[in-house]
Design a protein around this motif. Structure first.
Motif, short mmCIF file in Angstrom:
data_model
loop_
_atom_site.label_atom_id
_atom_site.label_comp_id
_atom_site.label_asym_id
_atom_site.label_seq_id
_atom_site.Cartn_x
_atom_site.Cartn_y
_atom_site.Cartn_z
N GLY A 145 0.77 -1.23 0.00
CA GLY A 145 0.00 0.00 0.00
C GLY A 145 0.81 1.29 0.00
N TYR A 146 2.11 1.18 -0.15
CA TYR A 146 2.97 2.37 -0.22
C TYR A 146 3.23 2.66 -1.69
CZ TYR A 146 3.39 0.99 4.60
OH TYR A 146 3.09 0.61 5.88
N CYS A 147 2.30 3.39 -2.29
CA CYS A 147 2.27 3.54 -3.74
C CYS A 147 3.09 4.68 -4.28
CB CYS A 147 0.84 3.72 -4.20
SG CYS A 147 0.15 5.32 -3.68
N CYS A 148 3.31 5.69 -3.45
CA CYS A 148 3.82 6.94 -4.00
C CYS A 148 5.26 7.16 -3.59
CB CYS A 148 2.94 8.10 -3.52
SG CYS A 148 1.20 7.81 -3.90
N MET A 149 6.13 7.17 -4.58
CA MET A 149 7.55 7.33 -4.32
C MET A 149 8.22 7.94 -5.54
SD MET A 149 8.54 3.30 -4.57
CE MET A 149 6.97 2.80 -3.88
N HIS A 157 33.40 3.81 -8.38
CA HIS A 157 32.08 4.02 -7.83
C HIS A 157 31.16 2.84 -8.16
CE1 HIS A 157 31.75 5.38 -11.96
NE2 HIS A 157 30.48 5.06 -11.87
N SER A 158 29.97 2.90 -7.62
CA SER A 158 28.95 1.89 -7.87
C SER A 158 27.67 2.57 -8.32
CB SER A 158 28.65 1.10 -6.59
OG SER A 158 29.78 0.42 -6.15
N HIS A 159 26.89 1.88 -9.14
CA HIS A 159 25.57 2.38 -9.51
C HIS A 159 24.63 2.15 -8.35
CE1 HIS A 159 26.35 3.27 -13.70
NE2 HIS A 159 27.14 2.22 -13.70
N VAL A 160 23.72 3.10 -8.13
CA VAL A 160 22.73 2.98 -7.06
C VAL A 160 21.37 3.42 -7.58
CG1 VAL A 160 24.38 3.36 -5.19
CG2 VAL A 160 23.14 5.30 -6.13
N ALA A 161 20.33 2.94 -6.92
CA ALA A 161 18.98 3.44 -7.12
C ALA A 161 18.59 4.11 -5.81
CB ALA A 161 18.01 2.32 -7.46
N LYS A 162 18.01 5.30 -5.89
CA LYS A 162 17.57 6.03 -4.71
C LYS A 162 16.06 6.10 -4.74
CE LYS A 162 17.79 10.58 -2.52
NZ LYS A 162 18.20 11.97 -2.74
N ILE A 163 15.45 5.69 -3.64
CA ILE A 163 14.00 5.76 -3.49
C ILE A 163 13.70 6.81 -2.42
CG2 ILE A 163 11.92 4.50 -2.81
CD1 ILE A 163 13.44 1.91 -3.52
N GLU A 164 12.76 7.70 -2.70
CA GLU A 164 12.31 8.66 -1.70
C GLU A 164 10.81 8.47 -1.50
OE1 GLU A 164 13.33 12.71 -2.53
OE2 GLU A 164 15.47 12.33 -2.31
#
Length: 113
Positions: free
Chosen positions: A24-28, A55-62
């Motif tokens: 239910g955490y839809c919005c990011m 360096h390394s590749h990353v994904a950032k979620i907010e």
């Protein structure tokens, strides 16, 4: 309200995203990036033309969330964003002092729903 920022491996982004949506955490917001740190995976470090350092590749979620949902969100990210190796990432949680919807100027946590 809190802002959850998670830096995870890009290959696990879909799993984390799907698990969050299913709960239910839809919005990011999701960003693709590159970073360096003590815990970068030495097997996956490389240089690029844009960033010549290792360096390394990353994904950032907010995710902006109600305070009572932060622990559940963090647990989902930890469960689905983990490989057990160095460089799995990190989660930051910060307070949100104010939230305003641009369209109509309404303020407060209720605009997230």
């Amino acid at each position: 309200m809190k802002l959850v920022k998670a830096y995870i491996r890009p290959m696990l982004l879909e799993d984390v995203y799907t698990a969050l949506r299913n709960e239910g955490y839809c919005c990011m917001t999701v960003f693709e990036g590159e970073g360096t740190g003590r815990f970068s995976d030495p097997e996956d470090q490389h240089g690029s033309l844009s960033f010549p350092a290792m360096h390394s590749h990353v994904a950032k979620i907010e995710i902006a969330a109600e305070t009572e949902n932060v622990d559940a969100i963090t647990e989902i990210i930890k469960k689905h964003g983990r490989t057990g190796h160095k460089g799995d990432g990190i989660v930051f949680v910060s307070p949100i002092e104010q939230v305003t919807r641009i369209r109509d100027g309404k303020q407060g946590a209720g605009i997230l729903n």
